[in-house]
Design an enzyme around this catalytic site. Structure first.
Site, PDB file in Angstrom:
ATOM      1  N   GLU A   1       6.694 -21.836   7.819  1.00  0.00           N
ATOM      2  CA  GLU A   1       7.064 -20.979   8.950  1.00  0.00           C
ATOM      3  C   GLU A   1       8.115 -21.626   9.848  1.00  0.00           C
ATOM      4  O   GLU A   1       8.764 -20.937  10.642  1.00  0.00           O
ATOM      5  CB  GLU A   1       5.831 -20.624   9.778  1.00  0.00           C
ATOM      6  CG  GLU A   1       5.261 -21.746  10.608  1.00  0.00           C
ATOM      7  CD  GLU A   1       4.146 -21.233  11.516  1.00  0.00           C
ATOM      8  OE1 GLU A   1       4.270 -21.440  12.731  1.00  0.00           O
ATOM      9  OE2 GLU A   1       3.190 -20.635  11.016  1.00  0.00           O
TER      10      GLU A   1
ATOM     11  N   GLU B   1       0.810  -1.220   0.000  1.00  0.00           N
ATOM     12  CA  GLU B   1       0.000   0.000   0.000  1.00  0.00           C
ATOM     13  C   GLU B   1       0.842   1.268   0.000  1.00  0.00           C
ATOM     14  O   GLU B   1       0.332   2.361  -0.270  1.00  0.00           O
ATOM     15  CB  GLU B   1      -0.932   0.014   1.224  1.00  0.00           C
ATOM     16  CG  GLU B   1      -2.034  -1.032   1.205  1.00  0.00           C
ATOM     17  CD  GLU B   1      -3.125  -0.721   0.193  1.00  0.00           C
ATOM     18  OE1 GLU B   1      -3.124   0.398  -0.359  1.00  0.00           O
ATOM     19  OE2 GLU B   1      -3.974  -1.590  -0.055  1.00  0.00           O
TER      20      GLU B   1
END
Length: 322
Positions: free
Chosen positions: A140, A109
């Site tokens: 992960e 963004e």
């Protein structure tokens, strides 16, 4: 308050050592709040839909206070990010699962909102881009890949690397922080668990203890909301104090569609006190760059002079207009 003075909510950074990414599973998770069962929502499947929503909403109300308590630590991190930007550094997020997706969202963004290039704020997610749309099991836990991914970015001391993990247990993320520290970069962690491996790996940990989730272990809920709020705060405050806004107006917006072009015209019209037609002409002259268009309109100067004023003001429009 300087970031060097910030502690891990009581854990002094100067006494920390690099966290071991191979910590034993037996010491993890069982007592961590992110894995606990929430007694307030134990009958959530027995009540009406409206009552279920009310229970979720009541738990969400806890998040803002938890984030507010972390503001001193967040402020110290933002200070380092701004200093890093001024020295030519970058902001790098790393995360896994929901946390990684939120980090990628925040980074993506920044260019349209603040006119930054795509390398200034970046995000690594365990499992790569495919993990943005689907779970990549085991990613992960891959500390080796975390270190390798971080090393591809050629980390410099002026960079800031922030790990994001609700439980702070993602080996991938902890490994990225360890690698960043070895490269001399400032590191920080966003997590709900204060003594987690990731929190201990970072120079500063921003702890948001939101407690057990509505659905036990579903950290896309309160923990995810807290992480989103902290990420918003870090990138937004850093951009504000780096001169990417004038007041609360995004003067570096990239007008890439019809809505944003209208917004750019309104900004120039309002700040330069010119008509919408004049604002459009100024924007066309500046290549749709809002800041020089405002300077030209407000001061009646050429594009070259407007750009020179902005350069002297280190890009800060308010300073260039004085």
């Amino acid at each position: 308050m300087r970031a060097d003075d910030i502690c891990h909510n009581g854990l002094e950074s100067q006494n920390l050592k690099l966290a071991d990414a191979s910590y034993p599973e037996s010491s993890m998770w069982a007592d961590w709040p992110t894995e606990q069962i929430n007694p307030r929502t134990s009958t959530i499947d027995e009540v009406s839909i409206a009552q279920t929503l009310a229970l979720i909403n009541a738990e969400d109300a806890i998040v803002a206070k938890a984030v507010a308590n972390a503001i001193p630590a967040i402020a110290g991190v933002v200070e380092r990010v701004v200093a890093g930007f001024q020295a030519g550094g970058r902001l790098i997020y790393t995360g896994a699962g929901t946390s990684g997706r939120l980090a990628v969202l925040d980074a993506s963004e920044c260019p349209p909102t603040f006119g930054t290039n795509s390398t200034l704020v970046q995000a690594l997610i365990a499992g790569g881009d495919v993990a943005l749309r689907q779970a990549v099991e085991g990613a992960e836990d891959d500390a080796q890949q975390g270190q390798a991914d971080l090393n591809t970015l050629d980390i410099k001391p002026q960079d800031v690397v922030i790990g994001v993990s609700a439980s702070g247990s993602a080996r991938y993320v902890t490994a990225t922080l360890n690698a960043a520290r070895r490269a001399g970069a400032f590191t920080a962690a966003i997590t709900c668990v204060p003594k987690s491996p990731m929190a201990l790996a970072a120079h500063v940990a921003m702890i948001t203890p939101v407690g057990p989730e509505v659905i036990a272990g579903s950290t896309r809920l309160k923990a995810g909301t807290a992480q989103k709020l902290v990420l918003n705060m870090i990138s937004t405050a850093a951009m504000i104090h780096w001169g990417k806004t004038l007041g609360n107006i995004m003067v570096d917006v990239q007008p890439l569609n019809a809505k944003l072009r209208q917004r750019a015209k309104r900004i120039v019209s309002g700040l330069a006190a010119v008509s919408m037609e004049e604002a459009q002409a100024l924007l066309q002259q500046s290549g749709w760059a809002v800041k020089p268009a405002v300077v030209m309109g407000a001061l009646g100067c050429s594009l070259e002079e407007a750009q020179a004023r902005l350069h002297q003001a280190a890009g800060k429009l308010k300073v260039a207009l004085k």
